[in-house]
Design an enzyme around this catalytic site. Structure first.
Site, mmCIF file in Angstrom:
data_model
loop_
_atom_site.group_PDB
_atom_site.id
_atom_site.type_symbol
_atom_site.label_atom_id
_atom_site.label_comp_id
_atom_site.label_asym_id
_atom_site.label_seq_id
_atom_site.Cartn_x
_atom_site.Cartn_y
_atom_site.Cartn_z
ATOM 1 N N ASP A 294 33.122 43.704 56.087
ATOM 2 C CA ASP A 294 32.997 43.773 54.393
ATOM 3 C C ASP A 294 33.183 41.929 54.256
ATOM 4 O O ASP A 294 34.786 41.542 54.795
ATOM 5 C CB ASP A 294 34.406 44.205 54.244
ATOM 6 C CG ASP A 294 34.091 44.028 52.852
ATOM 7 O OD1 ASP A 294 33.761 43.538 52.011
ATOM 8 O OD2 ASP A 294 35.040 44.975 52.209
ATOM 9 N N TRP B 69 42.156 46.554 52.503
ATOM 10 C CA TRP B 69 40.534 46.818 52.354
ATOM 11 C C TRP B 69 40.150 47.505 53.569
ATOM 12 O O TRP B 69 39.465 48.509 53.398
ATOM 13 C CB TRP B 69 39.508 46.113 52.047
ATOM 14 C CG TRP B 69 40.416 44.936 51.060
ATOM 15 C CD1 TRP B 69 41.101 43.960 50.070
ATOM 16 C CD2 TRP B 69 40.004 45.744 49.514
ATOM 17 N NE1 TRP B 69 40.452 43.217 49.304
ATOM 18 C CE2 TRP B 69 40.168 44.453 48.508
ATOM 19 C CE3 TRP B 69 39.411 46.942 49.379
ATOM 20 C CZ2 TRP B 69 40.219 45.403 46.700
ATOM 21 C CZ3 TRP B 69 39.005 47.526 47.955
ATOM 22 C CH2 TRP B 69 39.793 46.527 46.274
ATOM 23 N N LYS C 224 33.377 37.900 44.036
ATOM 24 C CA LYS C 224 35.149 36.418 44.760
ATOM 25 C C LYS C 224 33.692 35.092 44.662
ATOM 26 O O LYS C 224 34.339 34.610 44.219
ATOM 27 C CB LYS C 224 35.637 37.222 46.109
ATOM 28 C CG LYS C 224 37.089 37.868 45.425
ATOM 29 C CD LYS C 224 36.269 39.486 45.020
ATOM 30 C CE LYS C 224 37.122 40.395 45.151
ATOM 31 N NZ LYS C 224 37.042 41.979 45.662
HETATM 32 C C1 LIG Z 1 37.293 42.858 46.582
HETATM 33 C C2 LIG Z 1 37.108 43.126 47.873
HETATM 34 C C3 LIG Z 1 36.227 44.907 47.579
HETATM 35 C C4 LIG Z 1 36.326 45.688 46.703
HETATM 36 O O1 LIG Z 1 35.169 45.679 45.632
HETATM 37 P P1 LIG Z 1 34.870 46.272 44.788
HETATM 38 O O2 LIG Z 1 33.424 45.792 43.914
HETATM 39 O O3 LIG Z 1 35.608 46.473 43.838
HETATM 40 O O4 LIG Z 1 33.608 47.408 45.241
HETATM 41 C C5 LIG Z 1 36.185 45.240 48.975
HETATM 42 N N1 LIG Z 1 36.571 44.701 49.818
HETATM 43 C C6 LIG Z 1 37.172 43.030 49.908
HETATM 44 C C7 LIG Z 1 36.905 42.667 51.637
HETATM 45 C C8 LIG Z 1 37.682 42.346 48.664
HETATM 46 O O5 LIG Z 1 37.932 41.487 48.748
#
Ligand SMILES: *Cc1c(COP(=O)(O)O)cnc(C)c1O
Length: 365
Positions: free
Chosen positions: A177, A103, A201
């Site tokens: 993030d 990521w 998540k």
């Molecule tokens: C799932 C995830 C993403 C991507 O999220 P989207 O909703 O597809 O944009 C980005 N960063 C992390 C850490 C993730 O777990």
């Protein structure tokens, strides 16, 4: 009994789904489904207001931070962040990123469209098995911000500290993030300038993105930034500049209420640690399964592991499914298996997984 170990979209609390089902056709005697309501009507205003208040309370958001409900997920934020912050210290901006997994790689690539990206530290050469120690980061003196991914969902590494970069960067804000570990443990929000997370998540359905932003970081967007993604405009309009993802916000609100009934973040964090220990302790106790992440940096939410004999992978997954243990296949870039054990995964689910790991080993070991 079914236990769903998907990395995302992922398991939601059964009680939340049951409540949503019971309110599907008629929300609180309004005669409408939440999906059918005007986002500006009094019914939905009460739903979004409660969701916002409950989130602020659970996540201990300080007064001088705004909480925004957006769309586009964390991947859209990879562009929205530089568009909002790259102007902080003049153009062309330099921004610092720490590369800890798949990521981070995506975030770095996207930010490169808008700024000069300095990768201040990277664990890529170690196949992302660890978080680079803070004292090895080569930060820029004039960085507009420092970006981290607090939990790498695919690789299974997590920061177990809130990084402090103020002295090296002249107070650059840390942008994190937290898509896959938000609300899983207590966070000192004041250590961050921006925290963002896609909902699917640990919060609710896909389609909703949460952004927690310190007030002084609003109002610096580049002229090219779309209005719907300019955090100042979104904030001034209470996340209603455009129509927000109303149903996703409603479900997130039910999840926040559920979290409060569990005792809040402190209580759920203790359960999360116990779940992760149960699984890691078993994986560490046998040579039949292996893990590749440094112990100190292991994720509490996403546990990648491998069968020592990978020719057994298909049999392992088929047996797991027959036992009601779903979506354990690892991400294609890493291979092997991955168990995602978010807030909504009960302890009993991890116990069932460990029992299956033992039984499969007994049969094939
Ligand atoms: C799932 C995830 C993403 C991507 O999220 P989207 O909703 O597809 O944009 C980005 N960063 C992390 C850490 C993730 O777990």
């Amino acid at each position: 009994m079914i236990y769903n170990f998907s990395a995302g979209p992922s398991v939601l609390p059964k009680e939340v789904l049951a409540q949503a089902a019971s309110e599907m056709l008629d929300w609180h005697g309004s005669g409408m489904s939440v999906m059918e309501m005007s986002h500006r009507g009094s019914e939905f205003m009460s739903i979004i207001g409660a969701a916002l208040q409950d989130f602020r309370e659970l996540f201990a958001v300080p007064e001088n931070y705004k909480v925004l409900f957006l769309q586009g997920g964390a991947i859209a934020e990879n562009a929205i962040i530089p568009m909002n912050l790259a102007g902080l210290k003049g153009q062309p901006a330099t921004v610092d990123y720490v590369n800890t997994g798949s990521w981070s790689v995506k975030s770095i690539k996207e930010a490169g469209k808008y700024c000069n990206v300095n990768v201040a530290a990277s664990s890529q050469a170690q196949k992302f098995a660890a978080i680079p120690a803070r004292d090895t980061w080569k930060l820029s003196k004039n960085a507009a911000y420092v970006h981290i991914c607090s939990n790498e969902t695919i690789d299974g590494v997590e920061y177990h500290f809130d990084p402090d970069v103020a002295a090296d960067t002249g107070n650059a804000p840390v942008v994190a993030d937290m898509s896959s570990n938000i609300l899983s443990r207590e966070v000192d929000v004041s250590k961050y300038g921006v925290i963002y997370a896609g909902a699917q998540k640990n919060i609710g359905p896909a389609g909703l993105t949460l952004v927690v932003v310190r007030e002084d970081l609003l109002g610096h967007a580049l002229p090219v930034c779309p209005s719907a993604f300019d955090w100042k405009i979104v904030s001034d309009n209470d996340s209603m500049y455009n129509t927000p993802p109303t149903y996703a916000i409603y479900i997130a609100g039910l999840v926040f209420q559920w979290l409060k009934r569990q005792g809040g973040i402190k209580a759920i964090a203790a359960t999360n640690v116990a779940k992760a220990q149960l699984l890691y302790n078993y994986l560490d106790s046998t040579g039949f399964y292996t893990t590749r992440i440094h112990k100190a940096d292991r994720s509490t939410m996403n546990v990648p592991f491998f069968l020592h004999d990978e020719t057994l992978n298909d049999a392992f997954l088929a047996g797991a499914k027959a036992h009601g243990l779903l979506q354990l296949k690892g991400h294609k870039s890493v291979g092997g298996m991955r168990a995602s054990i978010y807030n909504a995964m009960p302890v009993a689910g991890v116990e069932a997984l460990v029992a299956y790991l033992k039984a499969f080993e007994k049969e094939h070991g």
